[in-house]
Design a protein around this motif. Structure first.
Motif: not given
Ligand code: PGA
Length: 249
Positions: A9, A11, A95, A97, A167, A171-173, A212-214, A232-235
């Motif tokens: 993701n 973003k 999501h 957010e 998620e 734990a997200i970001g 969440g911070s994977v 589901l991977v963000g950063g």
């Molecule tokens: P993150 O985001 O890996 O940066 O924690 C995950 C997400 O919001 O999907």
């Protein structure tokens, strides 16, 4: 039996050129991997160009949201069939957010999920509790409400086009991943809940992703949990090297 799915993701990051450069860099790093379904979710403006860049590769594309109407006077919205037209095979829906900043509710998640599936997209439906909800022992209640509301009225047959992403908002970001056991506990709860609501067969086939911070160094532990079917991977999806390391866990 459940093919792992790893989705990035992106973003609100990256220009069109940066998005294309990222998938161009990613392609050779994941080219040999047929055992994982790979998805990237760029910003709307980059979708068409990323779609061209991933043609013939094993990378698929998701939108980060969608609207539920097919067309009409809905300024600023994008319909699922237009996302399909732009090359998407998946759509991330609900999501945290969007729930937090853009007024997304379980009702709008439900409408969007139904519309995405009707347009032939695979809906990645996100759920998750906040820190305050976890600390007041409401995690399971919150998840149950989100799933019941978000998936209300969806036919059993449609579940081949649904993926759930758990998620935890805390734990997200934040760099704070749920422990393997914490994540597994909620994933198992979600699967049991889906079995109760939609039948055991649907639940057994349903892929439930953790988000969440994977990172490359925690993905393996998460993926060895019996009810975790992907991430589901963000950063960590914003760099080809770290996302490839997660995909190739
Ligand atoms: P993150 O985001 O890996 O940066 O924690 C995950 C997400 O919001 O999907």
């Amino acid at each position: 039996m459940r093919k792992p799915l790893i989705a990035g993701n992106w973003k609100l990051f990256k220009t069109i050129a940066e998005s294309v450069a990222l998938v161009d860099e990613l392609k050779p790093l994941v080219a040999g991997n047929q055992s994982v379904e790979i998805v990237v979710a760029p910003v709307f403006t980059a979708l068409c160009r990323v779609s061209n860049a991933i043609k013939g590769s094993n990378i698929n594309m998701a939108s980060q949201d969608c609207y539920w109407e097919e067309e009409g006077a809905f300024t600023g919205e994008v319909a699922p069939k237009l996302l399909k037209d732009a090359g998407c095979s998946h759509a991330i829906i609900g999501h945290s957010e969007r729930r937090q900043y853009f007024g997304e509710t379980d009702l709008t998640v439900n409408k969007k999920t139904k519309a995405a599936i009707a347009a032939g997209l695979c809906a990645i439906v996100c759920v998750g509790e906040s820190l305050a909800e976890r600390e007041s022992d409401r995690t399971f209640n919150v998840i149950e409400t989100q799933i019941k509301g978000g998936l209300d009225g969806i036919a059993e047959e449609a579940f081949s086009k649904i993926v759930i992403a758990y998620e935890p908002v805390w734990a997200i970001g934040t760099g704070k991943t749920a422990s393997d056991a914490q994540a597994q506990e909620v994933h198992a709860f979600i699967r049991q809940l889906v079995a109760r609501l939609f039948g055991q067969e649907v639940a057994d086939a349903l892929r439930i992703l953790y988000g969440g911070s994977v990172k490359p160094d925690n993905v393996k532990g998460l993926m060895t949990q019996p009810d975790i079917d992907g991430a589901l991977v963000g950063g960590a999806s914003l760099k080809a090297e770290s996302f490839a390391a997660i995909v190739n866990f």
